[in-house]
Design a protein around this motif. Structure first.
Motif, PDB file in Angstrom:
ATOM      1  N   LEU A  69       1.248  -1.437  -0.231  1.00 31.41           N
ATOM      2  CA  LEU A  69      -0.112   0.087   0.091  1.00 31.41           C
ATOM      3  C   LEU A  69       1.193   1.592  -0.526  1.00 31.41           C
ATOM      4  CD1 LEU A  69      -3.272  -0.589   2.766  1.00 31.41           C
ATOM      5  CD2 LEU A  69      -3.133  -0.841   0.245  1.00 31.41           C
ATOM      6  N   SER A  70       1.783   1.276   0.664  1.00 33.71           N
ATOM      7  CA  SER A  70       2.718   2.348   0.443  1.00 33.71           C
ATOM      8  C   SER A  70       3.810   2.962  -0.108  1.00 33.71           C
ATOM      9  CB  SER A  70       4.092   1.820   1.872  1.00 33.71           C
ATOM     10  OG  SER A  70       4.600   3.271   2.330  1.00 33.71           O
ATOM     11  N   ALA A  71       3.942   1.649  -0.723  1.00 37.73           N
ATOM     12  CA  ALA A  71       5.001   1.913  -2.563  1.00 37.73           C
ATOM     13  C   ALA A  71       4.317   2.029  -3.014  1.00 37.73           C
ATOM     14  CB  ALA A  71       5.484   0.422  -2.055  1.00 37.73           C
ATOM     15  N   MET A  72       2.787   1.678  -3.856  1.00 44.92           N
ATOM     16  CA  MET A  72       2.077   2.287  -4.472  1.00 44.92           C
ATOM     17  C   MET A  72       1.426   2.397  -4.699  1.00 44.92           C
ATOM     18  SD  MET A  72      -0.226  -1.645  -5.033  1.00 44.92           S
ATOM     19  CE  MET A  72      -0.820  -1.630  -6.867  1.00 44.92           C
ATOM     20  N   THR A  73       1.940   4.249  -3.293  1.00 49.72           N
ATOM     21  CA  THR A  73       1.046   5.000  -3.564  1.00 49.72           C
ATOM     22  C   THR A  73       2.586   6.371  -3.008  1.00 49.72           C
ATOM     23  OG1 THR A  73      -0.099   5.391  -0.549  1.00 49.72           O
ATOM     24  CG2 THR A  73      -1.233   4.712  -2.105  1.00 49.72           C
ATOM     25  N   GLN A  74       3.482   5.697  -2.662  1.00 48.96           N
ATOM     26  CA  GLN A  74       4.728   6.697  -2.763  1.00 48.96           C
ATOM     27  C   GLN A  74       4.281   6.938  -1.386  1.00 48.96           C
ATOM     28  OE1 GLN A  74       5.135   8.838  -6.077  1.00 48.96           O
ATOM     29  NE2 GLN A  74       6.314   6.924  -6.986  1.00 48.96           N
ATOM     30  N   SER A  75       4.132   6.550   0.047  1.00 48.51           N
ATOM     31  CA  SER A  75       3.775   7.029   0.775  1.00 48.51           C
ATOM     32  C   SER A  75       2.513   8.104   1.135  1.00 48.51           C
ATOM     33  CB  SER A  75       4.953   7.054   1.884  1.00 48.51           C
ATOM     34  OG  SER A  75       5.913   5.933   1.877  1.00 48.51           O
ATOM     35  N   THR A  76       1.918   8.531   0.618  1.00 50.70           N
ATOM     36  CA  THR A  76       0.787   9.154   0.882  1.00 50.70           C
ATOM     37  C   THR A  76       0.025   8.328   1.000  1.00 50.70           C
ATOM     38  OG1 THR A  76      -0.156   9.055  -2.104  1.00 50.70           O
ATOM     39  CG2 THR A  76       1.902  10.430  -1.574  1.00 50.70           C
ATOM     40  N   LEU A  77      -0.450   7.194   1.270  1.00 53.18           N
ATOM     41  CA  LEU A  77      -2.080   6.865   1.704  1.00 53.18           C
ATOM     42  C   LEU A  77      -1.829   7.109   3.252  1.00 53.18           C
ATOM     43  CD1 LEU A  77      -3.983   5.129   1.396  1.00 53.18           C
ATOM     44  CD2 LEU A  77      -2.937   3.196   2.061  1.00 53.18           C
ATOM     45  N   ARG A  78      -3.215   7.733   3.996  1.00 52.12           N
ATOM     46  CA  ARG A  78      -3.416   8.070   5.004  1.00 52.12           C
ATOM     47  C   ARG A  78      -4.605   7.549   5.905  1.00 52.12           C
ATOM     48  NH1 ARG A  78      -2.363  11.972   2.043  1.00 52.12           N
ATOM     49  NH2 ARG A  78      -4.347  13.293   2.247  1.00 52.12           N
ATOM     50  N   PHE A  79      -5.062   6.845   6.687  1.00 59.92           N
ATOM     51  CA  PHE A  79      -5.312   6.284   7.224  1.00 59.92           C
ATOM     52  C   PHE A  79      -6.021   7.496   8.528  1.00 59.92           C
ATOM     53  CE2 PHE A  79      -3.990   2.115   5.652  1.00 59.92           C
ATOM     54  CZ  PHE A  79      -4.939   2.221   4.996  1.00 59.92           C
ATOM     55  N   GLU A  80      -7.051   8.194   8.577  1.00 59.66           N
ATOM     56  CA  GLU A  80      -7.503   8.711   8.854  1.00 59.66           C
ATOM     57  C   GLU A  80      -8.733   8.537  10.157  1.00 59.66           C
ATOM     58  OE1 GLU A  80      -8.501  12.912   7.592  1.00 59.66           O
ATOM     59  OE2 GLU A  80      -6.560  12.654   6.614  1.00 59.66           O
ATOM     60  N   PRO A  81      -8.649   8.270  11.326  1.00 54.52           N
ATOM     61  CA  PRO A  81      -9.803   7.615  12.306  1.00 54.52           C
ATOM     62  C   PRO A  81     -10.435   8.993  12.439  1.00 54.52           C
ATOM     63  CG  PRO A  81      -7.861   6.582  13.162  1.00 54.52           C
ATOM     64  CD  PRO A  81      -7.174   7.966  11.675  1.00 54.52           C
ATOM     65  N   GLN A  82     -11.426   8.522  12.581  1.00 58.16           N
ATOM     66  CA  GLN A  82     -13.019   9.626  12.553  1.00 58.16           C
ATOM     67  C   GLN A  82     -13.880   9.116  14.316  1.00 58.16           C
ATOM     68  OE1 GLN A  82     -13.094  12.505  10.801  1.00 58.16           O
ATOM     69  NE2 GLN A  82     -11.283  11.914   9.917  1.00 58.16           N
ATOM     70  N   ALA A  83     -13.671   7.836  14.615  1.00 59.73           N
ATOM     71  CA  ALA A  83     -14.090   8.156  15.458  1.00 59.73           C
ATOM     72  C   ALA A  83     -13.753   6.104  16.083  1.00 59.73           C
ATOM     73  CB  ALA A  83     -16.169   7.732  15.682  1.00 59.73           C
ATOM     74  N   PHE A  84     -13.697   5.632  17.144  1.00 56.82           N
ATOM     75  CA  PHE A  84     -13.783   4.315  17.816  1.00 56.82           C
ATOM     76  C   PHE A  84     -14.200   3.921  18.967  1.00 56.82           C
ATOM     77  CE2 PHE A  84      -9.514   6.339  16.917  1.00 56.82           C
ATOM     78  CZ  PHE A  84      -8.392   5.704  16.529  1.00 56.82           C
TER      79      PHE A  84
END
Length: 131
Positions: free
Chosen positions: A61-76
């Motif tokens: 995932l990181s390599a395919m997006t050149q480390s641009t992929l971000r997961f931003e949790p909104q609620a747990f």
């Protein structure tokens, strides 16, 4: 009110991914027999079993997006054996942008992530992004 321990484990997994700290993720947060379930029909869809496969998947995932992929949790949301995370996933790849909302559902066993299911809002868009 303090956070549920399973919510903390889920939150730590996102922090480790954001920092690229796969040693902490694999050593402290994932069970040996962890399984990640990735929906869809794209090149990354399927099941990833064991720490090695899961960490390789996250590295892809990181390599395919050149480390641009971000997961931003909104609620747990957490219970005795699970944590659910409402999140936003954003990234760039080959001139395309992805901005999707979704849910990750974790099964937590003995203080470690033993399973994670991904439920993107738009599976087709995510498949196309990674194709």
């Amino acid at each position: 009110m303090s956070e549920h321990p399973n919510a903390i484990i889920a939150k730590e997994s996102y922090d480790a991914i954001a920092k690229g700290d796969f040693d902490h993720l694999g050593g402290d947060l994932l069970s040996d027999d962890v399984v990640f379930h990735v929906p869809g029909r794209g090149p990354l869809a399927g099941e990833y079993r064991g720490k090695e496969e899961v960490l390789r998947y996250l590295g892809q995932l990181s390599a395919m997006t050149q480390s641009t992929l971000r997961f931003e949790p909104q609620a747990f949301l957490a219970s005795e054996d699970h944590a659910a995370v409402i999140l936003r996933a954003q990234g760039e790849r080959g001139g395309q942008e992805m901005d999707d909302n979704g849910v990750h559902l974790f099964r937590i066993s003995d203080g470690k992530i033993s399973e994670r299911w991904s439920y993107p809002q738009d599976t087709y868009a995510v498949d196309a992004f990674f194709a």
